[in-house]
Design an enzyme around this catalytic site. Structure first.
Site, PDB file in Angstrom:
ATOM      1  CE1 TYR A  34      -3.575   2.720   0.708  1.00  0.00           C
ATOM      2  CE2 TYR A  34      -1.922   3.536   2.261  1.00  0.00           C
ATOM      3  CZ  TYR A  34      -3.088   3.725   1.534  1.00  0.00           C
ATOM      4  OH  TYR A  34      -3.758   4.920   1.625  1.00  0.00           O
ATOM      5  CG  ASP A  44      -9.470  -1.739   0.751  1.00  0.00           C
ATOM      6  OD1 ASP A  44      -9.645  -0.515   0.883  1.00  0.00           O
ATOM      7  OD2 ASP A  44      -8.694  -2.389   1.461  1.00  0.00           O
ATOM      8  CE  LYS A  58     -10.532  -2.991   6.884  1.00  0.00           C
ATOM      9  NZ  LYS A  58      -9.461  -1.983   6.867  1.00  0.00           N
TER      10      LYS A  58
END
Length: 518
Positions: A262, A297, A369
């Protein structure tokens, strides 16, 4: 509920992920960073900051680096200087900041004595991680845990920790199982951890040790009131990943955002810096019993959620490999994925089910998640509330472990408490009405959902094979924009100057203890 996928195909995907990940782990073992060395000093008890807010760990690491370099680690020079000057860490850091200490790399018996004392000091911090883990387990046994899965995850962050606390407690009373205090915008790019309780932050609240302590104490109070343990989440990412991991472990946070790529992709942090910092941070999480949340995500906020679905699966496999190499167990792997397919796409809900079931089938023991829609929230709060309901239904049907509460005001305003209450009502209705639907819902073995899942898994296997064929493997793939369409070369990005290749004399007591070498 699971998909009927060929176990040999899943095993092949894992083997390829290991082949991609292994060179990255070897690279991480050969390097250190300023953040790794600062985390070591924090575990040894060094805290506080100068009047301008610069932490003493930064001053001390910078002073050692200026005198002898970073490649040997800071432990041996620091504990040699402590013995020579008859100081404690705080006083030594102050004198180093004032230019009153000169560091050198000890050898022979002097080095052995410095290593012994460093190991003892850092061992106190490791013991604190252990004690926090034991206390969490004791509290859950005494108070009780969330009565059902998925755990309901709600974000609270005003910028002011003293405003966050009552909002977090209110959210817990309304049904949230996990409170995530989102970090102030830009903190991931600070190469230091702010000190103390903070009352200002933009779109979030600063992650500091004192803020962790205050929120944990408040949620403990609310946990006892409600008769269920309320978990606390923050962010171990950015340029201070291992330091924040250490502080979180000592202050008994329960989950931390900690993704392998990320920071590289979305904050332009140097890839080598990120992978080195990530390894120690995950070793700390493993020891402290912290669940990590990964960030797949985010790929779907920049790339198309259908076309790029296989990159999510690929990243999940890589995150699993890196996590397990660092010592994390399946129950600690909150691998990320999201409900981000354009709702105008035909069969969009069936596609979402396919992707969610694929993740659950590959990682059956991980508390996945599940992230709500954000990219296609248009500002129409009624449509947004409907989309969030479908998202909650997908989570219920596919047995997700951690469900982040979607807000109908996403892309409109920062949610009010009333918005959060309505969102929690949505979650509660769906979970009460359809929470066990997975017992009855079984996709056809050769139907649309199963075939889509096989297609995505096959594309992930193909991508892993292509990454292996790259001269520099994953580093080249990241540079080429494979994940999230972001191109991040290995020789660029923020924080590269804080990386050093380890010398033969390198010693870090935190790494040796966490890896079980001592």
């Amino acid at each position: 509920m699971r998909l009927d996928l060929d176990p040999r195909t899943i095993a092949q995907a894992r083997a390829l992920a290991a082949k991609v990940g292994d060179p990255i782990v070897e690279m991480a073992k050969k390097h250190t960073t300023v953040a790794v060395e600062r985390a070591t000093l924090r575990l040894a008890g060094l805290a506080g900051a100068d009047p301008d807010g610069t932490p003493w760990v930064n001053h001390l690491v910078d002073a050692v680096r200026a005198d002898v370099g970073l490649e040997h680690g800071v432990a041996l020079p620091v504990w040699q200087a402590l013995a020579a000057h008859d100081n404690d860490l705080s006083r030594l850091a102050e004198e180093a900041a004032a230019g009153q200490v000169t560091f050198h790399l000890p050898e022979g018996a002097e080095a052995e004595l410095a290593a012994k004392h460093a190991r003892e000091a850092v061992g106190v911090g490791i013991a604190r991680l252990d004690a926090s883990r034991v206390e969490r387990e004791r509290m859950i046994a005494e108070i009780g845990d969330a009565p059902r899965k998925p755990w309901i995850y709600l974000i609270v962050a005003t910028g002011d920790i003293y405003e966050d606390i009552p909002q977090a407690q209110a959210a817990a009373r309304e049904g949230a199982d996990i409170i995530a205090v989102i970090r102030s915008t830009g903190q991931s790019l600070l190469d230091y951890v702010p000190e103390g309780a903070t009352r200002e932050g933009f779109a979030g609240t600063y992650a500091t040790q004192e803020n962790f302590r205050l929120m944990r104490a408040a949620l403990d109070e609310t946990s006892r009131e409600l008769g269920r343990y309320v978990r606390l989440t923050n962010y171990a990412s950015g340029l201070c990943m291992p330091e924040i991991a250490a502080l979180a472990g000592m202050e008994r946070l329960d989950m931390m955002l900690n993704d392998s790529m990320y920071g590289i992709l979305f904050r332009d942090i140097n890839p080598v810096r990120t992978f080195v910092d990530q390894r120690l941070s995950r070793q700390i999480h493993a020891r402290a019993g912290i669940i990590i949340n990964t960030g797949e995500d985010n790929y779907l906020t920049t790339a198309d959620a259908v076309e790029a679905a296989h990159t999510v699966t690929t990243s999940q496999l890589l995150n699993e490999y890196f996590a397990k190499e660092a010592g994390l167990e399946d129950w600690q792997l909150g691998l990320g994925h999201a409900f981000e397919i354009n709702p105008d796409v035909p069969d969009s809900f069936r596609l979402e089910l396919a992707h969610a079931l694929l993740a659950k089938t590959i990682f059956p023991d991980a508390p996945l998640k599940w992230m709500p829609p954000t990219r296609h929230m248009t500002g129409d709060i009624f449509k947004g509330y409907l989309l969030d309901g479908f998202f909650n239904l997908a989570g219920a049907m596919t047995d997700q472990g951690i469900l982040l509460v979607g807000m109908m005001t996403e892309a409109v305003v920062t949610p009010w408490i009333s918005d959060r209450d309505l969102a929690l009502q949505n979650v509660r209705y769906v979970m009460d009405a359809a929470g066990r639907l997975g017992e009855d819902f079984h996709p056809a073995p050769d139907g649309f959902i199963a075939n889509r899942a096989r297609e995505v898994l096959g594309e992930s296997i193909d991508l892993l094979g292509k990454i292996i064929d790259e001269p520099n493997g994953l580093l080249d793939a990241i540079a080429d924009g494979t994940f999230g369409l972001m191109k991040r070369p290995a020789d660029a990005g923020k924080g590269l100057e804080g990386v050093a290749v380890k010398s033969e004399a390198y010693y870090n007591p935190a790494s040796t203890i966490l890896e079980g070498e001592e």
